[in-house]
Design a protein around this motif. Sequence first.
Motif, short mmCIF file in Angstrom:
data_model
loop_
_atom_site.label_atom_id
_atom_site.label_comp_id
_atom_site.label_asym_id
_atom_site.label_seq_id
_atom_site.Cartn_x
_atom_site.Cartn_y
_atom_site.Cartn_z
N MET A 1 1.06 -1.32 0.07
CA MET A 1 -0.09 -0.06 0.01
C MET A 1 0.57 1.12 0.31
O MET A 1 0.99 1.84 -0.70
N ALA A 2 1.59 1.15 0.58
CA ALA A 2 3.03 2.63 0.84
C ALA A 2 3.99 3.03 -0.68
O ALA A 2 3.50 3.44 -0.93
N ILE A 3 3.85 1.58 -1.19
CA ILE A 3 4.53 1.56 -2.35
C ILE A 3 3.65 2.40 -2.79
O ILE A 3 4.33 3.18 -3.71
N ILE A 4 2.39 1.76 -3.78
CA ILE A 4 1.51 2.28 -4.69
C ILE A 4 1.36 3.80 -4.38
O ILE A 4 1.33 4.89 -5.15
N ARG A 5 1.50 4.40 -2.71
CA ARG A 5 1.50 5.41 -2.77
C ARG A 5 2.57 6.13 -2.70
O ARG A 5 2.26 7.82 -3.02
N GLY A 6 3.20 5.86 -2.55
CA GLY A 6 4.64 6.60 -2.77
C GLY A 6 4.57 6.90 -4.48
O GLY A 6 5.46 7.56 -4.94
N ARG A 7 4.64 6.26 -5.15
CA ARG A 7 3.96 5.80 -6.35
C ARG A 7 3.03 6.89 -7.18
O ARG A 7 3.39 7.82 -7.71
N GLN A 8 2.22 6.92 -6.04
CA GLN A 8 1.15 7.98 -6.83
C GLN A 8 1.16 10.21 -6.46
O GLN A 8 1.08 10.71 -7.17
N MET A 9 2.62 9.37 -5.60
CA MET A 9 3.06 11.07 -5.18
C MET A 9 4.67 11.28 -5.96
O MET A 9 5.40 11.92 -5.41
N ASP A 10 4.41 10.45 -7.12
CA ASP A 10 5.27 10.89 -8.30
C ASP A 10 6.67 10.26 -8.12
O ASP A 10 8.05 11.08 -8.43
N LEU A 11 7.48 9.14 -7.03
CA LEU A 11 8.45 8.73 -6.31
C LEU A 11 8.93 8.17 -7.80
O LEU A 11 8.17 7.23 -8.23
N ASP A 12 10.22 8.24 -7.95
CA ASP A 12 11.03 7.30 -8.77
C ASP A 12 10.76 6.07 -8.31
O ASP A 12 10.93 5.22 -7.67
N MET A 13 11.31 4.37 -9.72
CA MET A 13 11.34 3.34 -9.09
C MET A 13 12.26 2.97 -7.87
O MET A 13 12.44 2.55 -6.71
N PRO A 14 13.47 4.05 -8.35
CA PRO A 14 14.78 3.43 -7.51
C PRO A 14 14.93 4.22 -5.73
O PRO A 14 15.25 4.10 -4.87
N THR A 15 14.24 5.42 -5.82
CA THR A 15 14.11 5.85 -4.92
C THR A 15 13.18 5.27 -3.75
O THR A 15 13.56 4.80 -2.62
N LEU A 16 11.76 4.39 -3.85
CA LEU A 16 11.03 3.36 -3.38
C LEU A 16 11.71 2.54 -3.55
O LEU A 16 11.37 1.83 -1.64
N ALA A 17 12.50 1.84 -3.94
CA ALA A 17 13.62 0.97 -4.25
C ALA A 17 14.52 1.23 -2.25
O ALA A 17 14.55 -0.04 -1.80
N LYS A 18 15.22 2.15 -2.42
CA LYS A 18 15.77 2.49 -1.54
C LYS A 18 15.08 3.08 -0.19
O LYS A 18 15.36 2.23 0.81
N GLN A 19 13.56 3.47 -0.26
CA GLN A 19 12.98 3.95 1.20
C GLN A 19 12.32 2.54 1.52
O GLN A 19 12.40 2.41 2.64
N PHE A 20 12.14 1.98 0.58
CA PHE A 20 11.83 0.09 1.29
C PHE A 20 13.12 -1.08 1.70
O PHE A 20 12.77 -2.77 2.05
#
Length: 79
Positions: A1-20
Amino acid sequence: MAIIRGRQMDLDMPTLAKQFKTSKPVIWATLKTPHRSKATGRPSTTSPGVDRIIFRIRKKNPRQTSTDINSELKDLFGV
């Protein structure tokens, strides 16, 4: 759920991968997975207690038919 919200906030894949703390393919697979409800199908008509009784009856006599089990439940337990 948080990954989807992050993507909706226009975060890119490398940023999401690093965050999680995961890889980009995991993020990609999470975003591509269809959202399924956990409760699918017809609701159960028996309670967990009745289910245990049915399993106990079935274990005693595996060749007993469902009709026989149903009549035994009605006779013994009033279910």
